[in-house]
Motif scaffolding. Structure first.
Motif, mmCIF file in Angstrom:
data_model
loop_
_atom_site.group_PDB
_atom_site.id
_atom_site.type_symbol
_atom_site.label_atom_id
_atom_site.label_comp_id
_atom_site.label_asym_id
_atom_site.label_seq_id
_atom_site.Cartn_x
_atom_site.Cartn_y
_atom_site.Cartn_z
ATOM 1 N N LYS A 40 0.821 -1.212 0.000
ATOM 2 C CA LYS A 40 0.000 0.000 0.000
ATOM 3 C C LYS A 40 0.858 1.266 0.000
ATOM 4 N N GLY A 41 2.007 1.227 0.681
ATOM 5 C CA GLY A 41 2.866 2.404 0.718
ATOM 6 C C GLY A 41 3.393 2.755 -0.666
ATOM 7 N N ALA A 42 3.981 1.769 -1.327
ATOM 8 C CA ALA A 42 4.529 2.024 -2.674
ATOM 9 C C ALA A 42 3.422 2.409 -3.648
ATOM 10 N N ASN A 43 2.257 1.758 -3.549
ATOM 11 C CA ASN A 43 1.138 2.106 -4.447
ATOM 12 C C ASN A 43 0.734 3.576 -4.271
ATOM 13 N N GLN A 44 0.621 4.011 -3.023
ATOM 14 C CA GLN A 44 0.206 5.408 -2.780
ATOM 15 C C GLN A 44 1.270 6.384 -3.256
ATOM 16 N N ALA A 45 2.545 6.032 -3.049
ATOM 17 C CA ALA A 45 3.632 6.929 -3.485
ATOM 18 C C ALA A 45 3.622 7.071 -5.012
ATOM 19 N N ILE A 46 3.443 5.959 -5.715
ATOM 20 C CA ILE A 46 3.445 6.004 -7.185
ATOM 21 C C ILE A 46 2.254 6.819 -7.691
ATOM 22 N N ALA A 47 1.073 6.598 -7.088
ATOM 23 C CA ALA A 47 -0.112 7.358 -7.524
ATOM 24 C C ALA A 47 0.078 8.852 -7.272
ATOM 25 N N ALA A 48 0.638 9.205 -6.118
ATOM 26 C CA ALA A 48 0.835 10.627 -5.797
ATOM 27 C C ALA A 48 1.830 11.262 -6.759
ATOM 28 N N ALA A 49 2.928 10.556 -7.049
ATOM 29 C CA ALA A 49 3.960 11.127 -7.937
ATOM 30 C C ALA A 49 3.444 11.245 -9.364
ATOM 31 N N ARG A 50 2.713 10.227 -9.839
ATOM 32 C CA ARG A 50 2.173 10.310 -11.206
ATOM 33 C C ARG A 50 1.206 11.477 -11.340
ATOM 34 N N SER A 51 0.539 11.808 -10.248
ATOM 35 C CA SER A 51 -0.447 12.888 -10.345
ATOM 36 C C SER A 51 0.207 14.248 -10.171
ATOM 37 N N GLY A 52 1.532 14.278 -10.082
ATOM 38 C CA GLY A 52 2.221 15.558 -10.173
ATOM 39 C C GLY A 52 2.830 16.069 -8.898
ATOM 40 N N GLY A 53 2.667 15.355 -7.799
ATOM 41 C CA GLY A 53 3.242 15.847 -6.555
ATOM 42 C C GLY A 53 4.736 15.566 -6.458
ATOM 43 N N THR A 54 5.408 16.301 -5.548
ATOM 44 C CA THR A 54 6.790 15.974 -5.192
ATOM 45 C C THR A 54 6.695 14.962 -4.058
ATOM 46 N N VAL A 55 7.176 13.757 -4.309
ATOM 47 C CA VAL A 55 6.864 12.651 -3.403
ATOM 48 C C VAL A 55 8.125 11.895 -3.001
ATOM 49 N N ALA A 251 -3.782 13.275 -1.635
ATOM 50 C CA ALA A 251 -2.703 13.901 -0.853
ATOM 51 C C ALA A 251 -1.911 14.886 -1.693
ATOM 52 N N SER A 252 -1.613 14.525 -2.944
ATOM 53 C CA SER A 252 -0.815 15.465 -3.737
ATOM 54 C C SER A 252 -1.635 16.710 -4.055
ATOM 55 N N ALA A 253 -2.956 16.558 -4.217
ATOM 56 C CA ALA A 253 -3.805 17.735 -4.456
ATOM 57 C C ALA A 253 -3.879 18.609 -3.207
ATOM 58 N N LEU A 254 -4.076 17.981 -2.039
ATOM 59 C CA LEU A 254 -4.144 18.768 -0.795
ATOM 60 C C LEU A 254 -2.824 19.490 -0.541
ATOM 61 N N ALA A 255 -1.699 18.781 -0.791
ATOM 62 C CA ALA A 255 -0.381 19.390 -0.563
ATOM 63 C C ALA A 255 -0.147 20.566 -1.505
ATOM 64 N N ALA A 256 -0.810 20.551 -2.666
ATOM 65 C CA ALA A 256 -0.670 21.659 -3.623
ATOM 66 C C ALA A 256 -1.638 22.801 -3.301
ATOM 67 N N GLY A 257 -2.397 22.649 -2.200
ATOM 68 C CA GLY A 257 -3.278 23.735 -1.775
ATOM 69 C C GLY A 257 -4.698 23.634 -2.306
ATOM 70 N N THR A 258 -5.041 22.510 -2.957
ATOM 71 C CA THR A 258 -6.402 22.329 -3.476
ATOM 72 C C THR A 258 -7.374 22.118 -2.313
ATOM 73 N N ALA A 259 -8.556 22.736 -2.377
ATOM 74 C CA ALA A 259 -9.552 22.571 -1.311
ATOM 75 C C ALA A 259 -10.121 21.156 -1.346
ATOM 76 N N MET A 260 -10.606 20.676 -0.179
ATOM 77 C CA MET A 260 -11.023 19.277 -0.049
ATOM 78 C C MET A 260 -12.037 18.822 -1.114
ATOM 79 N N PRO A 261 -13.116 19.549 -1.389
ATOM 80 C CA PRO A 261 -14.075 19.013 -2.374
ATOM 81 C C PRO A 261 -13.434 18.814 -3.755
#
Ligand code: ATP
Length: 298
Positions: A40-55, A251-261
């Motif tokens: 689960k850790g590696a899966n979440q890291a890969i999904a976050a990085a692919r979606s553009g976050g610094t991970v 997580a990558s969206a929240l870290a980029a300042g995106t609002a929860m909804p």
């Protein structure tokens, strides 16, 4: 500074397909075999990085070929692996048999993941520099508790996926900012049978985002009406790791300042894309693919 740090498991999934699951003591012939980085850790890291976050991924692998393959897969997705520890144990493995029709059996051997019983200085240092910490329950509970307490002391937002499900110590829930259970996990942690009642009970302790599979997700916070975000109607072929894709992208969206909804909508879109493809970590979409999907859905 990494926006998102994931402290969690990394396994190699060893997947055999068969006509049916073997009976006790039985040997049967399989059809295909594939190796896919998972946990689960590696899966979440890969999904976050692919979606553009610094991970950054903080975890442990063995000093072996499977470990090197996992590090290469994380690196190819853009995940920083410099904080990954080489443990004196084999890389974690998940031995998966999938029968025609989808029934499966899974044996997980934690290996290197199980050596992380306390928060290592290298992992504490990367957590301190993060915006958001992602935790799951595939590492020893002692390190999950220590990481959440450390993140709280450093002012880092902590998001916990409570899987595999188990009752949680109060002290851990108190250090978590956002809990992201599925319905089954919510009922086990809250100790009540109804998932929505469970989410309401848990929301007294921390914010709760309960995923509901093809019915979407509901965000529950103390003193406010729950907010539901529907799933996108798609034809699912493999829902493995839908939840991990959802959390990583959230997580990558929240870290980029995106609002929860909006972060929930983006996470739902990414999960909807991932369930239309076979595979786990390898089915997480890129930021551009999520943008295109949302553009088409708008
Ligand atoms: P897993 O254990 O397979 O990772 P999970 O049980 O943790 O999954 P789910 O609640 O099944 O998580 O799914 C997470 C999110 O993925 C949902 O909130 C939804 O947005 C999306 N999703 C899951 N299944 C579907 C589906 N069939 N169609 C569209 N979206 C889906």
């Amino acid at each position: 500074m990494a926006d998102v740090v994931v402290l969690g498991s990394a396994n190699m999934d060893l997947v055999a397909t068969t006509d049916r699951l073997p009976g006790r003591g039985e040997t049967i012939a399989g059809h295909t075999f594939r190796q896919v980085p998972g946990g689960k850790g590696a899966n979440q890291a890969i999904a976050a990085a692919r979606s553009g976050g610094t991970v950054r991924f903080a975890g442990a692998v063995g000093d072996d070929d499977l470990g090197r393959q996992i590090l290469a897969a994380l690196g190819a997705a853009g995940v920083d692996t410099t904080a990954v520890v080489r443990a004196d144990a084999p890389t974690g493995t998940a031995h998966i048999t999938v029968a025609a029709g989808g029934d499966n059996t899974i044996v997980v051997v934690p290996g290197a993941n199980g050596t992380l019983t306390e928060l290592l200085p290298a992992h504490a240092a990367v957590i301190a520099g993060a915006d958001t910490l992602l935790l799951q329950l595939e590492l020893p509970l002692s390190v999950v508790r220590a990481a959440a307490a450390h993140a709280r002391a450093c002012g880092v937002r902590t998001v916990l996926t409570p899987a595999p499900a188990r009752p949680l110590p109060d002290e851990l829930l108190a250090a978590v900012d956002l809990l992201v259970p599925n319905e089954h996990e919510a009922t086990i942690i809250a100790g009540v049978d109804d998932p929505h009642q469970a989410a309401a009970v848990l929301a007294r302790r921390c914010d709760v985002l309960m995923t509901l599979g093809e019915r979407g997700a509901v965000y529950a916070t103390a003193g406010a009406e729950p907010v539901t975000v529907p799933a996108f109607p798609v034809t699912a072929v493999d829902t493995t790791a839908a939840g991990d894709t959802f959390v990583g992208v959230l997580a990558s969206a929240l870290a980029a300042g995106t609002a929860m909804p909006d972060a929930m909508r983006r996470a739902s879109a990414a999960a909807a894309l991932s369930v239309q493809r076979p595979g786990a970590s390898d089915s997480a979409p890129t930021a551009a693919q999520v943008d295109a999907f949302l553009g088409g859905a708008a």
